[in-house]
Design a protein around this motif. Structure first.
Motif, mmCIF file in Angstrom:
data_model
loop_
_atom_site.group_PDB
_atom_site.id
_atom_site.type_symbol
_atom_site.label_atom_id
_atom_site.label_comp_id
_atom_site.label_asym_id
_atom_site.label_seq_id
_atom_site.Cartn_x
_atom_site.Cartn_y
_atom_site.Cartn_z
ATOM 1 N N SER A 62 18.780 23.139 -25.905
ATOM 2 C CA SER A 62 20.141 23.498 -25.520
ATOM 3 C C SER A 62 21.203 22.691 -26.248
ATOM 4 C CB SER A 62 20.329 23.288 -24.023
ATOM 5 O OG SER A 62 19.371 24.012 -23.316
ATOM 6 N N PHE A 63 20.917 21.417 -26.471
ATOM 7 C CA PHE A 63 21.973 20.537 -26.963
ATOM 8 C C PHE A 63 21.513 19.671 -28.124
ATOM 9 C CE2 PHE A 63 22.721 21.029 -22.344
ATOM 10 C CZ PHE A 63 23.846 21.810 -22.440
ATOM 11 N N PRO B 141 13.861 13.444 -24.332
ATOM 12 C CA PRO B 141 12.855 14.134 -23.545
ATOM 13 C C PRO B 141 13.232 15.581 -23.262
ATOM 14 C CG PRO B 141 14.256 12.863 -22.124
ATOM 15 C CD PRO B 141 14.779 12.673 -23.523
ATOM 16 N N SER B 142 12.282 16.301 -22.790
ATOM 17 C CA SER B 142 12.481 17.619 -22.216
ATOM 18 C C SER B 142 12.772 18.718 -23.234
ATOM 19 C CB SER B 142 13.608 17.582 -21.192
ATOM 20 O OG SER B 142 13.783 18.851 -20.649
ATOM 21 N N VAL B 143 11.954 19.709 -23.147
ATOM 22 C CA VAL B 143 12.079 20.853 -24.032
ATOM 23 C C VAL B 143 13.456 21.497 -23.886
ATOM 24 C CG1 VAL B 143 11.129 23.139 -24.497
ATOM 25 C CG2 VAL B 143 9.606 21.284 -23.835
ATOM 26 N N HIS B 144 13.916 21.622 -22.631
ATOM 27 C CA HIS B 144 15.176 22.358 -22.458
ATOM 28 C C HIS B 144 16.386 21.577 -22.938
ATOM 29 C CE1 HIS B 144 13.865 20.784 -18.456
ATOM 30 N NE2 HIS B 144 15.025 20.191 -18.524
ATOM 31 N N ILE B 145 16.324 20.233 -22.914
ATOM 32 C CA ILE B 145 17.454 19.477 -23.450
ATOM 33 C C ILE B 145 17.532 19.697 -24.954
ATOM 34 C CG2 ILE B 145 18.383 17.175 -23.916
ATOM 35 C CD1 ILE B 145 17.199 16.242 -21.344
ATOM 36 N N ARG B 146 16.378 19.564 -25.592
ATOM 37 C CA ARG B 146 16.380 19.679 -27.046
ATOM 38 C C ARG B 146 16.859 21.053 -27.496
ATOM 39 N NH1 ARG B 146 11.614 16.086 -27.184
ATOM 40 N NH2 ARG B 146 10.230 17.850 -26.904
ATOM 41 N N CYS C 58 19.590 17.084 -30.080
ATOM 42 C CA CYS C 58 18.639 16.039 -29.688
ATOM 43 C C CYS C 58 18.886 15.587 -28.265
ATOM 44 C CB CYS C 58 18.714 14.852 -30.634
ATOM 45 S SG CYS C 58 19.869 13.581 -30.156
ATOM 46 N N GLY C 59 20.011 15.926 -27.693
ATOM 47 C CA GLY C 59 20.267 15.536 -26.313
ATOM 48 C C GLY C 59 21.207 14.357 -26.203
#
Lengths: 59, 281
Positions: free
Chosen positions: A45-46, A38-43, A48-49
């Motif tokens: 930054s890192f 989930p989340s645009v910022h996770i994807r 697939c998260g």
């Protein structure tokens, strides 16, 4: 007798039990796949998260 | 060893606070990170395998979540150990999850996708709550869920409400809970493509299962129909009977006490006024 009739009339009509099949979506709600991160910022930054993916260079 | 702030601040943003919540319904879970030992899961019972991202084992009354699967090409870097009601979670990490910044060794936050959601699912199962695949809008100070599977239009309808100045809790994942006999919707850090993730809660007053259509209309549905629509969008651990029962009981309670509807919507701003008018009536 009248009271009994009233009671019978107020009951809901009998509905025969029926089996229904529900299509589940485990891959969407149990986060079983990388693409469900989930989340645009996770994807952004890192990768697939996911923990391992972060360390191993993507998923 | 400190946790590298870069690996959690971007993920959780407004959900990070300095204070520990102690109010009604608060859930506190202690998390211990250990990089010195790694549990041996070889003789444990495997209870679930996603075949892609993670697997789950059990031993006695403990669960061992592993960030790898049998078919996974990568070696496990992290194992989380917890019990059915996870008040304390031990996370064992490989050395490669550490990094050095300005001469200080730090561990990368392991409570990211998907472990954070899995732990939340377990924590809520025993506390009258569940994670739901839904967006949540605020109308007149009340919360309304708009659940739907991927592609149903959650992002679209969220953006339409946001464009008309309405506040939302989330555009993709919400937590629903019963606290002191009242139902609430909570925002979560797990935003969808619209990036909406608010750290607050609202009293939950209605559930509108969304379906894209050529026009706007709302149909009230019976609890049995609501249950059928809720099952696919609720995070329910179908592989774990005990935890599953807790979530199913909550779902039953939810649909018996919160009115449920089918919302057929045309993807333009008219649906915002349409729903607002229906709720105000």
């Amino acid at each position: 007798m009248m009271d009994n009739k009233k009671e019978v009339n107020s009951k809901l009509p009998y509905e025969k039990p029926a089996l229904r099949t529900i299509q589940l979506a485990a891959e969407e709600v149990l986060v079983t796949k990388c693409k469900q991160a989930p989340s645009v910022h996770i994807r952004s930054s890192f990768g697939c998260g996911a923990i391992s993916c972060n360390q191993m260079g993507g998923s | 060893m400190p946790v590298n702030p870069e690996t959690y601040s971007k993920t959780y943003g407004p959900f990070i606070t300095e204070t520990i919540s102690s109010g009604e319904g608060s859930v506190n879970i202690d998390l211990d990170i250990d990089i010195n030992e790694f549990p041996d899961i070889r003789n444990m019972t495997k209870i679930f395998d996603t075949m892609e991202l993670w697997s789950m084992f059990s031993s006695g009354d403990e669960y061992f979540w592993v960030d790898a699967t049998e078919s996974s090409p990568r070696e496990s870097a992290c194992i989380a150990r917890f019990q059915n009601r996870p008040d304390r979670v031990a996370v064992y990490c490989r050395e490669r999850l550490t990094s050095e910044t300005n001469g200080q060794k730090m561990i990368n936050n392991p409570f990211v996708h998907p472990l954070d959601q899995l732990l939340m699912m377990y924590a809520l199962a025993e506390r009258e709550g569940a994670i739901l695949h839904a967006c949540a809008v605020e109308l007149d100070g009340k919360g309304f869920l708009l659940p739907g599977r991927s592609g149903a239009g959650k992002t679209t309808i969220s953006q339409l409400f946001a464009a008309r100045g309405h506040k939302l809790l989330s555009d993709d994942r919400v937590v629903a809970r019963k606290i002191k006999n009242e139902f609430y919707a909570f925002g979560t850090p797990w935003a969808g493509d619209a990036g909406i993730a608010e750290n607050r809660k609202l009293p939950l007053k209605g559930i509108f299962f969304i379906r894209q259509s050529s026009g706007n209309r709302i149909e009230k549905i019976k609890p049995s129909a609501a249950a059928e629509r809720l099952m696919p969008i609720a995070s329910i651990p179908w592989f774990d009977e005990k935890t599953m029962s807790g979530v199913l009981s909550f779902c039953e309670d939810l649909i018996l006490h919160v009115p449920a509807y089918e919302l057929y919507f045309k993807p333009d701003t008219e649906v915002v006024d349409f729903l607002d008018k229906f709720i105000s009536a």
